[in-house]
Scaffold this active site. Structure first.
Site, PDB file in Angstrom:
ATOM      1  N   ALA A  66      18.140  18.374 -53.163  1.00  0.00           N
ATOM      2  CA  ALA A  66      16.900  17.735 -53.599  1.00  0.00           C
ATOM      3  C   ALA A  66      15.933  18.840 -54.009  1.00  0.00           C
ATOM      4  O   ALA A  66      16.051  19.981 -53.556  1.00  0.00           O
ATOM      5  CB  ALA A  66      16.320  16.915 -52.455  1.00  0.00           C
ATOM      6  N   GLY A 111      21.420  17.556 -50.991  1.00  0.00           N
ATOM      7  CA  GLY A 111      21.650  16.372 -51.827  1.00  0.00           C
ATOM      8  C   GLY A 111      22.836  16.537 -52.771  1.00  0.00           C
ATOM      9  O   GLY A 111      23.409  15.536 -53.227  1.00  0.00           O
ATOM     10  N   GLU A 114      25.726  15.618 -50.737  1.00  0.00           N
ATOM     11  CA  GLU A 114      25.581  14.183 -50.439  1.00  0.00           C
ATOM     12  C   GLU A 114      25.962  13.315 -51.645  1.00  0.00           C
ATOM     13  O   GLU A 114      26.635  12.301 -51.507  1.00  0.00           O
ATOM     14  CB  GLU A 114      24.138  13.901 -49.986  1.00  0.00           C
ATOM     15  CG  GLU A 114      23.845  14.520 -48.628  1.00  0.00           C
ATOM     16  CD  GLU A 114      22.375  14.434 -48.237  1.00  0.00           C
ATOM     17  OE1 GLU A 114      21.538  15.044 -48.933  1.00  0.00           O
ATOM     18  OE2 GLU A 114      22.064  13.753 -47.252  1.00  0.00           O
ATOM     19  N   GLU A 134      19.698  21.644 -44.930  1.00  0.00           N
ATOM     20  CA  GLU A 134      18.346  21.103 -44.744  1.00  0.00           C
ATOM     21  C   GLU A 134      17.657  21.643 -43.496  1.00  0.00           C
ATOM     22  O   GLU A 134      16.442  21.833 -43.490  1.00  0.00           O
ATOM     23  CB  GLU A 134      18.394  19.564 -44.694  1.00  0.00           C
ATOM     24  CG  GLU A 134      18.585  18.894 -46.045  1.00  0.00           C
ATOM     25  CD  GLU A 134      20.049  18.716 -46.443  1.00  0.00           C
ATOM     26  OE1 GLU A 134      20.918  19.403 -45.879  1.00  0.00           O
ATOM     27  OE2 GLU A 134      20.314  17.885 -47.333  1.00  0.00           O
TER      28      GLU A 134
HETATM   29  N1  CAA Z   1      14.995  22.757 -55.450  1.00  0.00           N
HETATM   30  C1  CAA Z   1      14.192  23.300 -56.389  1.00  0.00           C
HETATM   31  N2  CAA Z   1      14.511  24.423 -57.080  1.00  0.00           N
HETATM   32  C2  CAA Z   1      15.684  24.992 -56.793  1.00  0.00           C
HETATM   33  C3  CAA Z   1      16.567  24.475 -55.839  1.00  0.00           C
HETATM   34  C4  CAA Z   1      16.186  23.284 -55.146  1.00  0.00           C
HETATM   35  N3  CAA Z   1      16.958  22.691 -54.232  1.00  0.00           N
HETATM   36  N4  CAA Z   1      17.662  25.267 -55.777  1.00  0.00           N
HETATM   37  C5  CAA Z   1      17.452  26.257 -56.666  1.00  0.00           C
HETATM   38  N5  CAA Z   1      16.271  26.067 -57.285  1.00  0.00           N
HETATM   39  C6  CAA Z   1      15.675  26.921 -58.331  1.00  0.00           C
HETATM   40  C7  CAA Z   1      15.142  28.220 -57.735  1.00  0.00           C
HETATM   41  O1  CAA Z   1      13.863  28.048 -57.181  1.00  0.00           O
HETATM   42  C8  CAA Z   1      15.131  29.111 -58.955  1.00  0.00           C
HETATM   43  O2  CAA Z   1      14.024  28.779 -59.740  1.00  0.00           O
HETATM   44  P1  CAA Z   1      13.141  29.960 -60.453  1.00  0.00           P
HETATM   45  O3  CAA Z   1      14.124  30.610 -61.385  1.00  0.00           O
HETATM   46  O4  CAA Z   1      12.055  29.203 -61.147  1.00  0.00           O
HETATM   47  O5  CAA Z   1      12.699  30.863 -59.370  1.00  0.00           O
HETATM   48  C9  CAA Z   1      16.367  28.643 -59.729  1.00  0.00           C
HETATM   49  O6  CAA Z   1      16.687  27.328 -59.238  1.00  0.00           O
HETATM   50  C10 CAA Z   1      17.584  29.534 -59.469  1.00  0.00           C
HETATM   51  O7  CAA Z   1      17.786  29.596 -58.079  1.00  0.00           O
HETATM   52  P2  CAA Z   1      17.886  30.988 -57.261  1.00  0.00           P
HETATM   53  O8  CAA Z   1      17.111  32.063 -57.950  1.00  0.00           O
HETATM   54  O9  CAA Z   1      17.542  30.720 -55.833  1.00  0.00           O
HETATM   55  O10 CAA Z   1      19.446  31.297 -57.433  1.00  0.00           O
HETATM   56  P3  CAA Z   1      20.377  32.125 -56.444  1.00  0.00           P
HETATM   57  O11 CAA Z   1      21.649  32.360 -57.157  1.00  0.00           O
HETATM   58  O12 CAA Z   1      19.648  33.307 -55.889  1.00  0.00           O
HETATM   59  O13 CAA Z   1      20.656  31.131 -55.171  1.00  0.00           O
HETATM   60  C11 CAA Z   1      21.149  29.024 -54.153  1.00  0.00           C
HETATM   61  C12 CAA Z   1      21.333  29.926 -55.392  1.00  0.00           C
HETATM   62  C13 CAA Z   1      21.892  29.638 -52.951  1.00  0.00           C
HETATM   63  C14 CAA Z   1      21.764  27.663 -54.467  1.00  0.00           C
HETATM   64  C15 CAA Z   1      19.642  28.902 -53.827  1.00  0.00           C
HETATM   65  O14 CAA Z   1      18.953  28.536 -55.012  1.00  0.00           O
HETATM   66  C16 CAA Z   1      19.313  27.907 -52.780  1.00  0.00           C
HETATM   67  O15 CAA Z   1      19.508  28.172 -51.595  1.00  0.00           O
HETATM   68  N6  CAA Z   1      18.799  26.703 -53.178  1.00  0.00           N
HETATM   69  C17 CAA Z   1      18.365  25.710 -52.265  1.00  0.00           C
HETATM   70  C18 CAA Z   1      19.547  24.970 -51.619  1.00  0.00           C
HETATM   71  C19 CAA Z   1      19.055  23.965 -50.590  1.00  0.00           C
HETATM   72  O16 CAA Z   1      18.450  24.332 -49.605  1.00  0.00           O
HETATM   73  N7  CAA Z   1      19.345  22.675 -50.825  1.00  0.00           N
HETATM   74  C20 CAA Z   1      18.945  21.617 -49.960  1.00  0.00           C
HETATM   75  C21 CAA Z   1      17.679  21.001 -50.453  1.00  0.00           C
HETATM   76  S1  CAA Z   1      17.002  19.846 -49.304  1.00  0.00           S
HETATM   77  C22 CAA Z   1      17.810  18.402 -49.605  1.00  0.00           C
HETATM   78  O17 CAA Z   1      18.749  18.322 -50.385  1.00  0.00           O
HETATM   79  C23 CAA Z   1      17.275  17.248 -48.814  1.00  0.00           C
HETATM   80  C24 CAA Z   1      18.113  16.021 -48.844  1.00  0.00           C
HETATM   81  O18 CAA Z   1      19.052  15.845 -48.108  1.00  0.00           O
HETATM   82  C25 CAA Z   1      17.765  14.963 -49.720  1.00  0.00           C
END
Ligand code: CAA
Length: 260
Positions: A66, A111, A114, A134
């Site tokens: 998400a 998500g 999921e 999460e």
């Molecule tokens: N939401 C919003 N933006 C996101 C995102 C997310 N879940 N995942 C990545 N992005 C964005 C980053 O902020 C970044 O944006 P900018 O270039 O503007 O800075 C862009 O995508 C590229 O990401 P990274 O620079 O972080 O890329 P990376 O290769 O260094 O890392 C990754 C990749 C490991 C997937 C890392 O992006 C990450 O950990 N993302 C979050 C994953 C996460 O925690 N997901 C769970 C979300 S909560 C959820 O899903 C709740 C639910 O159950 C409904």
């Protein structure tokens, strides 16, 4: 349809729904979830589409969860509505009256795992990564991760993933039973299309009934579920597909199924 964050296309009887926000690693914001709902409706209305493939744009991510930037400022009520929107969207995927295959081409986190798990089954590329991180954000899964994941891989393994927030690679996800098959990234889509085409060549009435009975029966008592199977099985004998399939077998020819 005018979508902002998804692409819908059809190639013969196979449909493709591609989540298309590669700059944010295809993360799911409200607008994207609404797009997916409209996309699922378009697929549902297209009766020529027999199998749907769900994937993510680019070669890095399927869906990185998400959208954290959007969730960051949410109130509890907004979070409830967001979770309900996610659930409704994933239910539309799960309940499509045709098979949906997730082609997971990179990160499938939160998500992302999921939504993949809401599909009928998952094929993954070697660079795919699964996880429900999460708790590292101070929350826990809100799009069905606490429910579909334990049903798929068992409570213990799901709890380990949810409590640690750790990522697993495609091979580990295969061993855990999240993923059915793993392919090099370059062949993921071809291999997924091959399976979709094999499914599409079969009698769609039988496939739709099988999907309904498997999903509805999964949480029933075994004897009730077997009874549901018997009634659905008998319904199959009212269809042209059953007559065609069995006649073709007896006449030693390929069946020409009409899906009715
Ligand atoms: N939401 C919003 N933006 C996101 C995102 C997310 N879940 N995942 C990545 N992005 C964005 C980053 O902020 C970044 O944006 P900018 O270039 O503007 O800075 C862009 O995508 C590229 O990401 P990274 O620079 O972080 O890329 P990376 O290769 O260094 O890392 C990754 C990749 C490991 C997937 C890392 O992006 C990450 O950990 N993302 C979050 C994953 C996460 O925690 N997901 C769970 C979300 S909560 C959820 O899903 C709740 C639910 O159950 C409904």
């Amino acid at each position: 349809m005018d979508y902002k964050n998804i692409l819908i296309s059809f190639d013969g009887d196979i449909g493709f729904l591609t989540i298309n926000r590669p700059k944010a690693l295809n993360s799911l914001n409200i607008e994207t979830l609404q797009d997916i709902q409209m996309g699922m409706q378009e697929v549902k209305n297209n009766q020529s589409c027999k199998v749907l493939i769900l994937t993510g744009a680019g070669d890095k991510a399927f869906v990185a969860g998400a959208d954290i930037t959007e969730m960051k400022g949410m109130s509890s009520l907004e979070a409830l509505n967001f979770s309900k929107l996610g659930h409704l969207t994933l239910k539309m995927i799960q309940d499509l009256d045709r098979p949906v295959i997730a082609a997971v081409n990179g990160y499938a986190l939160g998500g992302g795992t999921e939504i993949a798990v809401a599909c009928d089954f998952i094929y993954a590329s070697e660079n795919a990564r699964f996880g429900v991180p999460e708790v590292t954000l101070g929350i826990f899964p809100g799009f069905g991760g606490t429910q579909r994941l334990p049903r798929l891989i068992g409570k213990g393994k799901a709890k380990e993933l949810i409590y640690t927030g750790k990522m697993v690679n495609a091979q580990e996800a295969y061993q855990m039973g999240i993923v059915n098959r793993v392919f090099p990234q370059a062949s993921l889509m071809e291999e997924t299309k091959k399976t979709a085409a094999q499914i599409a060549g079969n009698g769609m009435v039988g496939i739709r009934l099988a999907k309904m009975v498997i999903d509805a029966g999964f949480n029933m008592d075994l004897s009730e579920a077997c009874s549901l199977e018997s009634y659905a099985f008998s319904f199959g004998f009212t269809t042209e597909d059953q007559k065609e399939g069995m006649t073709a077998f007896v006449e030693k020819r390929k069946p020409n199924f009409k899906g009715k």
